[in-house]
Design a protein around this motif. Structure first.
Motif, short mmCIF file in Angstrom:
data_model
loop_
_atom_site.label_atom_id
_atom_site.label_comp_id
_atom_site.label_asym_id
_atom_site.label_seq_id
_atom_site.Cartn_x
_atom_site.Cartn_y
_atom_site.Cartn_z
N LEU A 1 1.25 -1.65 -0.35
CA LEU A 1 0.24 0.22 0.39
C LEU A 1 0.81 1.48 -0.10
CD1 LEU A 1 -3.03 -0.83 2.70
CD2 LEU A 1 -2.80 -0.79 0.23
N ARG A 2 2.07 1.46 0.55
CA ARG A 2 3.22 2.53 0.78
C ARG A 2 3.35 2.52 -0.77
NH1 ARG A 2 6.96 2.51 6.24
NH2 ARG A 2 5.03 1.95 7.54
N LEU A 3 3.84 1.23 -1.26
CA LEU A 3 4.65 2.19 -2.33
C LEU A 3 3.20 1.97 -3.38
CD1 LEU A 3 6.33 -1.20 -3.55
CD2 LEU A 3 6.94 0.77 -2.94
N ALA A 4 1.48 1.87 -3.97
CA ALA A 4 1.12 2.32 -4.28
C ALA A 4 0.78 3.84 -3.98
CB ALA A 4 -0.48 1.79 -4.18
N GLU A 5 1.02 4.68 -3.12
CA GLU A 5 0.87 5.86 -2.31
C GLU A 5 1.94 6.77 -3.40
OE1 GLU A 5 -1.27 5.83 2.08
OE2 GLU A 5 0.84 4.73 1.25
N ALA A 6 2.51 5.89 -3.93
CA ALA A 6 4.20 6.47 -4.34
C ALA A 6 4.49 6.29 -5.54
CB ALA A 6 5.21 6.11 -3.59
N GLN A 7 2.92 5.17 -6.46
CA GLN A 7 3.18 5.13 -7.28
C GLN A 7 1.81 6.39 -8.39
OE1 GLN A 7 3.51 1.36 -8.60
NE2 GLN A 7 5.27 0.86 -7.58
N ASP A 8 1.99 6.34 -10.20
CA ASP A 8 0.74 6.98 -9.90
C ASP A 8 0.66 6.22 -12.06
OD1 ASP A 8 2.79 8.14 -12.13
OD2 ASP A 8 2.95 9.48 -10.97
N LEU A 9 -0.20 6.27 -12.31
CA LEU A 9 -0.53 6.00 -13.76
C LEU A 9 0.53 5.91 -14.93
CD1 LEU A 9 -2.76 4.89 -16.11
CD2 LEU A 9 -3.20 6.80 -16.15
N SER A 10 1.72 6.38 -14.69
CA SER A 10 2.63 6.24 -15.19
C SER A 10 3.97 4.99 -15.20
CB SER A 10 4.04 7.78 -15.40
OG SER A 10 4.36 7.91 -13.67
N ILE A 11 3.29 4.12 -14.58
CA ILE A 11 4.48 3.00 -14.50
C ILE A 11 3.68 2.33 -15.44
CG2 ILE A 11 4.16 3.39 -11.73
CD1 ILE A 11 3.01 0.62 -11.83
N LEU A 12 2.55 2.44 -16.39
CA LEU A 12 2.11 1.13 -16.81
C LEU A 12 3.21 1.74 -18.40
CD1 LEU A 12 -1.36 1.16 -16.09
CD2 LEU A 12 0.22 -0.27 -15.90
N GLY A 13 3.81 2.81 -18.72
CA GLY A 13 4.33 3.18 -19.44
C GLY A 13 3.21 3.64 -20.80
N PRO A 14 3.71 3.37 -21.58
CA PRO A 14 2.53 3.56 -23.15
C PRO A 14 1.42 2.81 -23.26
CG PRO A 14 3.90 1.58 -23.94
CD PRO A 14 4.70 2.39 -22.72
N LEU A 15 1.30 2.48 -22.05
CA LEU A 15 -0.35 2.18 -21.55
C LEU A 15 -1.33 3.26 -21.41
CD1 LEU A 15 -2.77 -0.17 -21.55
CD2 LEU A 15 -1.87 -1.12 -19.64
N ALA A 16 -0.40 3.79 -19.76
CA ALA A 16 -1.25 5.12 -19.73
C ALA A 16 -2.00 5.94 -20.21
CB ALA A 16 0.11 5.56 -18.59
N GLY A 17 -0.98 6.47 -21.78
CA GLY A 17 -1.16 6.97 -22.55
C GLY A 17 -3.21 6.49 -23.15
N VAL A 18 -3.03 5.59 -23.29
CA VAL A 18 -4.33 4.79 -24.15
C VAL A 18 -5.20 5.46 -22.68
CG1 VAL A 18 -5.70 2.97 -24.70
CG2 VAL A 18 -3.48 3.27 -25.41
N ILE A 19 -5.12 4.51 -21.65
CA ILE A 19 -5.91 5.41 -20.84
C ILE A 19 -6.35 6.33 -20.32
CG2 ILE A 19 -6.49 4.42 -17.77
CD1 ILE A 19 -4.42 2.08 -18.08
N GLU A 20 -5.47 8.02 -20.36
CA GLU A 20 -5.76 8.63 -19.62
C GLU A 20 -6.48 9.26 -20.86
OE1 GLU A 20 -2.30 12.29 -16.99
OE2 GLU A 20 -1.98 10.75 -18.96
N SER A 21 -6.34 8.96 -21.74
CA SER A 21 -6.97 10.25 -23.30
C SER A 21 -8.03 9.23 -23.85
CB SER A 21 -6.34 9.23 -24.38
OG SER A 21 -6.16 8.87 -24.76
N SER A 22 -8.62 7.40 -22.99
CA SER A 22 -9.90 7.92 -23.31
C SER A 22 -10.81 8.02 -22.57
CB SER A 22 -10.52 5.85 -22.15
OG SER A 22 -9.25 4.96 -22.81
N SER A 23 -12.79 7.88 -23.65
CA SER A 23 -13.32 8.61 -23.24
C SER A 23 -14.43 8.57 -21.81
CB SER A 23 -14.73 9.18 -24.20
OG SER A 23 -15.10 7.66 -24.37
N THR A 24 -13.77 7.73 -21.33
CA THR A 24 -14.84 6.88 -20.55
C THR A 24 -14.55 5.74 -19.54
OG1 THR A 24 -15.96 5.09 -21.41
CG2 THR A 24 -17.32 7.42 -21.65
N VAL A 25 -14.97 5.10 -18.53
CA VAL A 25 -14.45 4.44 -17.56
C VAL A 25 -14.13 2.82 -18.57
CG1 VAL A 25 -14.40 3.36 -15.58
CG2 VAL A 25 -14.63 5.63 -15.54
N ALA A 26 -15.73 2.37 -18.44
CA ALA A 26 -15.73 2.01 -19.30
C ALA A 26 -14.79 1.08 -20.74
CB ALA A 26 -17.10 1.51 -20.02
N GLU A 27 -14.18 2.96 -21.64
CA GLU A 27 -13.40 2.10 -23.24
C GLU A 27 -11.57 2.00 -21.99
OE1 GLU A 27 -13.42 4.71 -26.36
OE2 GLU A 27 -12.47 6.14 -25.14
#
Length: 348
Positions: free
Chosen positions: A68-94
């Protein structure tokens, strides 16, 4: 090939271990990890080693909430190129659909998805986070890290509108329950079938302020062209077939070819086209399975030999020495027992 994960998954691990008074280099080395490998988010490391070092650090440094401590110190960017796909999606479902499709970019052993509510509540769904236990053993700290990060990302993308009802955790509490409820801001249930966030169904329709269709298309095209799905590779199918049958049937190419509905010679040709061979894949599967059994269980060596498809314990001993430069007992002792001077050792 041994299932891997992006080294970014251990972002923050070294400074946290050092703050807790541990020796990060020595801890990593015990599981075959070099500190330099963590300097690049794009590097790949074995997921089993990744998870074992988390569990060992939590136990030996007296930090049961390490994940849990590591989770608090991390963010979406650990997913690398996948992060851009998630962040630019239109909805949570997408975003969830694309994350499910491309999670193999982060690690082929991990998956996320949307399922019916395990408690049967109307208007509620479960956002699941799973690890393929055929590929690598269960790790409480790694599951808490992944589930915690899953929640952190949801909060980052939709703010307080998460509609979180409760959290499902497969294992028993590693920390006081109040630590979990404080982290998630919701009830937490333990001993569940899968790790999941139970959320109100309308969350799936929530719009992202960061949505950008043009960027999403570019990001998806990049993933599709640069990261071919390993599940479609014949070598991956062979590995999964061997992993599922190891120790129960003879690991022969004829049997695997029958499972995949191809002729053995055809299978050999397809593997060769991918730069692989049946013998090399079988050796990797045996090596990974032997490492799991030796470092995470106390099974007798004769039983471990049988579970990895060897008829003699001596064959296991020769193979382990070839793979790891140590005997099975030495490998087990090194991985399962804390080094002198660790907190667990000193407390005995």
């Amino acid at each position: 090939m041994v299932p891997m994960i992006r080294a970014a998954s251990l972002r923050g691990f070294v400074p946290l271990v050092e703050r807790l008074g541990g020796e990060a280099d020595a801890l990593l080395a015990r599981f075959g990890l070099a500190r330099q490998a963590l300097d690049s988010d794009e590097a790949l490391i074995p997921i089993t080693a990744n998870d074992l070092v988390l569990d060992a650090a939590a136990a030996e440094l007296g930090c049961p909430d390490l994940g849990l401590r590591l989770a608090e110190a991390q963010d979406l960017s650990i997913l690398g190129p996948l992060a851009g796909v998630i962040e630019s999606s239109s909805t949570v479902a997408e975003a969830l659909a694309l994350a499910s499709r491309y999670m193999f970019v982060h690690s082929p052993a991990l998956s996320v998805g949307v399922q019916a509510d395990p408690r049967g509540s109307r208007g509620v769904v479960a956002l699941t986070y799973r690890k393929d236990l055929h590929e690598s053993p269960y790790s409480p700290q790694a599951i808490e890290l992944g589930l915690g990060l899953f929640y952190q990302v949801a909060v980052m993308l939709v703010g307080s509108r998460t509609g979180l009802r409760s959290v499902e955790v497969p294992h028993q509490p590693q920390s006081p329950v109040s630590r979990y409820t404080g982290f998630f801001g919701a009830d937490v249930t333990f001993g569940c079938r899968a790790a999941a966030l139970r959320v109100e169904r309308h969350l799936l329709d929530e719009q992202f302020a960061t949505a950008d269709e043009a960027i999403r298309r570019l990001a998806v095209d990049y993933l599709a062209s640069h990261y071919p799905d390993p599940a479609r590779k014949v070598s991956t199918q062979v590995r999964r077939a061997l992993t599922g049958s190891l120790g129960t049937t003879s690991p022969a190419i004829t049997g695997v070819a029958r499972l995949l509905s191809v002729h053995p010679r055809t299978l050999q040709r397809k593997l060769a086209a991918e730069g692989a061979s049946f013998e090399a894949i079988l050796d990797e599967v045996r090596r990974d399975a032997a490492h799991r059994y030796l470092t995470t269980t106390d099974l007798p060596l004769g039983q471990v030999a049988a579970l990895v498809g060897f008829t003699e314990q001596s064959t296991l001993s020769h193979a382990v020495r070839r793979w790891y430069g140590a005997s099975p007992r030495e490998l087990r002792r090194t991985a399962q027992h804390p080094a002198p001077g660790s907190r667990t050792e000193l407390s005995r």
